[in-house]
Design an enzyme around this catalytic site. Structure first.
Site: not given
Length: 440
Positions: A104, A107, A274, A312
């Site tokens: 990102h 990040d 997800h 995660d």
């Protein structure tokens, strides 16, 4: 701030040692040079290390703060901290010998006081990335923009009730997309984050969906304007942080893309955690994306079956992964996509080398499952059973029905003239499950 002279204890790149390798830091199944279905294993799996969980997460949870104490998290100069983080990141890429990484915008570089300052910071760190990529094998699988963490995005980015926030998000995505293009990224991801709602009492759903459709269309238009060759990827996620998100699952995303005419340029980046939160299996979401022609890439992680949120964790479930790779191989494999480790070590795994062990273990789990999937596909244990089950549709009458050559009356009259009652056949689920167990 300078990067630690030696952050990881390990100094030599991880290599393939075979199933009986004595070292805990050796690949037992991931032999990147092994040829499977005409390609090297490295080309099939296309592993990528993510920047955020690996280098930005501090080990906090809702009930406790930082546990990792990374040196680049503490300092007075945000850009110096970002440069130090980049040094350690590329060292990990070297040690793991991965072909790709992902990030990102925030990040990689700190946000400034204005968008212009944030873009300047991002491009400065991108210069560092570019130089390091020129000296190493690692490439960029995809980039994205963080449109969910900052306070301005508390009510969403593209779906925000304020068009000024929509415009700010557009500026942030433009910068991230252009940096991704400059670094040779193979995809660009639009991660929804907060594109959803907490309550319908203050939400105009049609308006927000139209805003989101326009936003994605703007990104696609800019992709073509700058000549970015890869697809735009959307990542389905049903909830968290919002109660309901507009990119709920593969089916929902496909309906959205169809409505706004985006299926040609936009594909899906699917994640196991997800899928589970949406009430599906990982295999289901991949199979559906393949069937609908919108399969793009994978975030390779796993959730905890006992917890209802996005944990995660690194993917280690061999049977689940084997069925996933069977779907992917059956569909022709990745094109621009790959396996992004959108996974984080547990907050008690505080040794730097725990990060290496986690990736090595998951890369091996993926490789072992992939090899099992390739054997299953070659032997036809699942594909032959499917072909047999649907054989009637490959016959002349089945093809005529699907081609529109039979009306409802034609079908009804044919049955009325027949004295034969259709007889159901066994689905043989337990038999097929036992076959899979022979390979994994």
């Amino acid at each position: 701030m300078n990067a630690p002279a030696r952050f990881f204890e390990t100094t030599a790149p991880i290599s393939f040692g075979g199933p009986q390798a004595p070292s805990p830091l050796a690949f037992r199944w991931y032999d990147k040079h092994r040829i499977v279905h005409g390609k090297r294993l490295e080309e099939h799996l296309r592993f990528a290390v993510c920047y955020w969980h690996s280098f930005c997460w501090v080990g906090s949870d809702p009930f406790g703060g930082e546990t990792f104490l990374r040196p680049w998290h503490h300092g007075t100069d945000p850009m110096a901290m970002a440069r130090a983080k980049a040094e350690v990141a590329f060292e990990l890429f070297r040690l793991l010998d991965v072909p790709f990484f992902t990030f990102h915008d925030v990040d990689a570089a700190p946000e400034g006081k204005t968008l212009a300052e944030s873009v300047q910071n991002l491009n400065a760190i991108a210069d560092i990335f570019e130089a390091k990529m020129a000296a190493q094998k690692v490439r960029l699988l995809w980039g994205t923009a963080n449109l969910f963490s900052h306070r301005r995005y508390m009510a969403g980015a593209a779906t925000n009730p304020d068009p000024q926030v929509f415009a700010y998000a557009a500026g942030q995505v433009r910068a991230a997309l252009e940096v991704t293009h400059r670094l040779g990224g193979q995809n660009y991801v639009l991660w929804g984050g907060r594109e959803g709602y907490e309550t319908l009492l203050n939400t105009d759903m049609k308006r927000e969906l139209d805003q989101l459709g326009r936003f994605v269309s703007l990104v696609v238009e800019h992709k073509h304007k700058i000549g970015f060759p890869g697809p735009i990827l959307i990542e389905p996620k049903p909830k968290e942080p919002t109660k309901h998100q507009y990119d709920f699952d593969v089916a929902t995303c496909y309906g959205f893309l169809e409505r706004y005419g985006l299926t040609k340029d936009v594909k899906l980046n699917i994640e196991q955690n997800h899928a589970i939160l949406a009430g599906h299996s990982f295999q289901h979401e991949i199979a559906l994306a393949q069937a609908l022609g919108v399969f793009g890439s994978l975030d390779i992680n796993r959730g905890d079956d006992l917890l209802g949120w996005d944990t995660d964790q690194f993917a280690m479930n061999g049977q689940e992964l084997a069925l996933v790779f069977h779907e992917i191989l059956k569909g022709g494999g990745f094109t621009t996509g790959g396996l992004n480790f959108d996974a984080k070590i547990r907050r008690q795994s505080i040794d730097p080398d725990d990060l290496i062990h986690a990736h090595v273990g998951s890369m091996d789990a993926c490789a072992r499952a992939f090899l099992a999937a390739s054997v299953m596909l070659d032997s036809g244990v699942l594909t032959d059973a499917l072909k047999e089950r649907y054989a009637g549709w490959d016959g002349s009458e089945g093809r005529a029905i699907l081609a529109g050559e039979r009306s409802l009356a034609d079908l009804a009259d044919r049955v009325l003239r027949s004295s034969t009652e259709p007889q159901p056949r066994s689905g043989r689920q337990e038999f097929l499950e036992s076959l899979v167990n022979r390979y994994v």
